[in-house]
Scaffold this active site. Structure first.
Site, mmCIF file in Angstrom:
data_model
loop_
_atom_site.group_PDB
_atom_site.id
_atom_site.type_symbol
_atom_site.label_atom_id
_atom_site.label_comp_id
_atom_site.label_asym_id
_atom_site.label_seq_id
_atom_site.Cartn_x
_atom_site.Cartn_y
_atom_site.Cartn_z
ATOM 1 C CG ASP A 1 11.746 -29.565 -55.414
ATOM 2 O OD1 ASP A 1 12.659 -28.870 -55.891
ATOM 3 O OD2 ASP A 1 11.141 -29.258 -54.373
ATOM 4 C CG HIS A 2 13.220 -26.576 -60.849
ATOM 5 N ND1 HIS A 2 12.238 -25.951 -60.148
ATOM 6 C CD2 HIS A 2 14.163 -25.627 -61.090
ATOM 7 C CE1 HIS A 2 12.580 -24.680 -59.968
ATOM 8 N NE2 HIS A 2 13.739 -24.452 -60.529
ATOM 9 C CG HIS B 1 12.210 -25.102 -55.138
ATOM 10 N ND1 HIS B 1 11.854 -26.252 -55.795
ATOM 11 C CD2 HIS B 1 11.594 -24.091 -55.804
ATOM 12 C CE1 HIS B 1 11.058 -25.942 -56.809
ATOM 13 N NE2 HIS B 1 10.875 -24.642 -56.826
HETATM 14 C C1 BG6 Z 1 9.744 -22.072 -59.175
HETATM 15 C C2 BG6 Z 1 8.944 -20.996 -58.516
HETATM 16 O O1 BG6 Z 1 9.422 -23.324 -58.648
HETATM 17 O O2 BG6 Z 1 11.122 -21.815 -58.975
HETATM 18 C C3 BG6 Z 1 9.316 -19.642 -59.076
HETATM 19 O O3 BG6 Z 1 7.564 -21.243 -58.731
HETATM 20 C C4 BG6 Z 1 10.802 -19.421 -58.971
HETATM 21 O O4 BG6 Z 1 8.611 -18.598 -58.403
HETATM 22 C C5 BG6 Z 1 11.567 -20.598 -59.535
HETATM 23 O O5 BG6 Z 1 11.099 -18.249 -59.727
HETATM 24 C C6 BG6 Z 1 13.047 -20.467 -59.233
HETATM 25 O O6 BG6 Z 1 13.754 -21.432 -59.922
HETATM 26 P P1 BG6 Z 1 15.268 -21.208 -60.319
HETATM 27 O O7 BG6 Z 1 15.673 -22.498 -60.950
HETATM 28 O O8 BG6 Z 1 15.307 -20.053 -61.278
HETATM 29 O O9 BG6 Z 1 15.997 -20.899 -59.064
#
Ligand code: BG6
Length: 424
Positions: A98-99, A161
Site C-alpha cells: 500500500d504505497h 490508503h
Molecule cells: C493509487 C490509485 O493507488 O493511488 C490512484 O489507484 C491514485 O487512483 C493514486 O491516483 C494516488 O497516489 P498518490 O501517491 O499520487 O497520492
C-alpha cells in the site's frame, strides 16, 4: 512466459538456478506481481506448485512475493485472494504494497507521536475534537477509466490508503517497532471501526462524480465522457465520510475522510483539530478569526507539519490572530524524500514488513467498507451527487460534520467557480 501455464515455471526455475550458480548470488527471490490482479492467484499457485515458493532451511535462501492493490473488490474476494496466496506462501513471505504506507510523511506520524513527549498526552478524546484525512487529486481518471469504473473512489483510495493512514494516526503505541507489533496494533484499530448501519450510509457517507466544467477558461470533460467509462456510469469519483473508532482513546471522536478526482489541487493531509479552551477568557470578538488549534500533517506535496495557534496581535488593544509554526521538509538541507516504492521495496529486500498490509488488516478494512458498497448498490435512496470538475466536491460533503459551524479544511479555492489559480 505464459504466467498461467505451470510448464513455463520449470523453465523459469532452471533459468533462475543457472543465474544463481553463474553469478553466485544468494539465491533469494522476490516475485513482484506487476500484473493484472486477475492473475495473482494463478501466479501464486504456479510458483507454489513448481517449488519456487519454497525457502531454504531457516528461510535462507528466502522467497517473497509482492502484490499490489486492489486486494479484491470486496470482503469475499479479498478473503479468497488471501487464501490463495497463503496456500502457497507463508504470511511472512507475502508483501502487500500500500504505497501510502511507504510515504515518508506517513511514516513520520510514528516519529511525531512516539519520538516526542509533547504530542502523545494530547492525542486522545480529551483534547482532540475531530480528525480529518484528505487525499485530493486534481487529475481525473486519465487512461485508467476501464479499471476505475469497476472500482471507484471507495475501493481505490478509502479501503486501503486512507484507512491505513487512519490506522497510523490512531494506533496505540506498539511495544516494539517491528512488523509484528505495529501490525498487531493496527488491526485493533480496524477491528474497532464502528460499522456504519445501512440506514446511516446516506447520512455519514457522501459520494460524488465529477461533471463537465470550465477551469481557467478550458473545458474539462466530465467522468462519464472519459475513455472506457460507461456513459451512464454510477461509479463515484469522490467520497467524504464520517466514522468512529470505538475504543478508549477515540470514543466519540469523529474521523472525517475525503478523497476525490478532479478536485482543485493535489494534496494529502491529516488535520488534527483540537478542542477549544474549556474556559473562554477572551470574547468571540477578540478571538476574531482565530480558529481552534490545529496540527496539520502535510503528506504531499510540500511535505511538512504546521501547528496553528492564536497569538496577540502586536500593538494597542487586545486582539488575537491565528499564526502557524510551519516545518517544511524542503527546509532540511540534507532532505531526500524517497519515493514510496523505493522505500518499500528496500524493506522487502531486508525482510521488514512493518509498512506492508497484513491479510487480517485488508479483510478488516473490507469488513468496514462492504456495508457501504452494499447500500450504494442496493438502496436507490442513497444519492450520487454530481460536482463540477475543479470544485471541492458536492456541497453535501460538509453536512456530515457534527456541528453546522464545522467544515473541511480547503487548502485552496475552487477552480471551477472563480477560475483563480490555486496556491497551497
Ligand atoms: C493509487 C490509485 O493507488 O493511488 C490512484 O489507484 C491514485 O487512483 C493514486 O491516483 C494516488 O497516489 P498518490 O501517491 O499520487 O497520492
Amino acid at each position: 512466459m505464459d504466467a498461467t501455464d505451470l510448464n513455463h515455471y520449470s523453465d523459469l526455475k532452471k533459468k533462475l538456478a543457472s543465474i544463481d550458480s553463474e553469478a553466485k548470488t544468494g539465491g533469494n527471490y522476490i516475485f513482484y506481481l506487476s500484473t493484472s490482479p486477475s492473475l495473482y492467484s494463478s501466479i501464486a499457485g504456479n510458483l507454489g506448485d513448481s517449488g519456487l515458493s519454497e525457502q531454504g532451511p531457516d528461510g535462507a535462501p528466502w522467497r517473497r512475493i509482492v502484490v499490489e492493490k486492489p486486494f479484491g473488490r470486496d470482503l469475499e474476494s479479498a478473503k479468497k485472494l488471501n487464501a490463495d496466496l497463503q496456500s502457497k506462501f507463508e504470511e511472512d513471505q507475502i508483501y502487500r504494497i500500500d504505497h501510502y504506507l511507504g510515504k515518508e510523511t506517513v511514516q513520520d506520524i510514528f516519529a511525531l507521536r512516539f519520538a516526542n513527549g509533547i504530542f502523545e498526552p494530547l492525542w486522545n478524546r480529551n483534547y482532540i475534537n475531530r480528525v480529518e484525512i484528505t487525499a485530493s487529486e486534481s487529475i481525473g481518471v486519465e487512461e485508467r477509466g476501464g479499471y476505475y469504473d469497476h472500482y471507484g473512489a471507495l475501493r481505490d483510495m478509502i479501503q486501503n490508503h486512507l484507512l491505513q493512514v487512519l490506522g497510523t494516526v490512531a494506533i496505540e503505541p506498539p511495544s516494539v517497532f517491528d512488523a509484528t507489533d505495529v501490525r498487531n496494533e493496527t488491526i485493533k484499530i480496524f477491528r474497532s471501526l464502528r460499522p456504519i448501519k445501512p440506514g446511516d450510509v446516506a447520512k455519514q457517507v457522501v459520494r460524488g462524480q465529477y461533471t463537465e466544467s470550465i477551469i481557467n477558461g478550458n473545458k474539462v470533460a466530465g467522468y462519464r465522457q472519459e475513455k472506457d467509462v460507461a456513459p451512464d456510469s454510477r461509479t463515484e469519483t469522490f467520497v467524504a465520510m464520517k466514522l468512529y473508532i470505538d475504543n478508549w482513546r477515540w470514543g466519540d471522536v469523529p474521523f472525517y475522510l475525503r478523497t476525490g478526482k478532479c478536485l482543485p489541487t493535489r494534496v494529502s493531509e491529516v488535520v488534527i483539530d483540537f478542542k477549544k479552551t474549556p474556559h473562554r477568557l477572551f470574547s468571540e470578538e477578540i478571538l476574531c478569526a482565530a480558529t481552534p488549534n490545529q496540527l496539520i500533517i502535510r503528506i504531499q506535496p510540500d511535505e511538512g507539519i504546521l501547528l496553528k495557534f492564536g497569538m496577540k496581535k502586536p500593538g494597542a488593544g487586545f486582539e488575537i490572530k491565528e499564526v502557524g509554526m510551519d516545518f517544511h521538509y524542503s527546509d532540511l538541507a540534507d532532505a531526500y524524500i524517497p519515493e514510496a516504492y523505493e522505500r518499500l521495496l528496500l524493506d522487502c529486500m531486508l525482510g521488514d514488513a512493518t509498512h506492508y498490509a497484513r491479510a487480517d488488516a485488508v479483510e478488516a478494512c473490507w469488513t468496514f467498507v462492504d456495508p457501504i458498497l452494499n447500500a450504494w448498490e442496493n438502496d436507490p435512496a442513497v444519492p450520487l451527487y454530481g460536482y463540477p470538475a475543479g470544485s471541492w466536491g458536492p456541497e453535501e460533503a460538509k453536512y456530515i460534520f457534527n456541528s453546522p459551524e464545522e467544515d473541511w479544511r480547503y487548502p485552496c479555492k475552487d477552480l471551477s467557480t472563480n477560475g483563480e489559480p490555486c496556491e497551497l
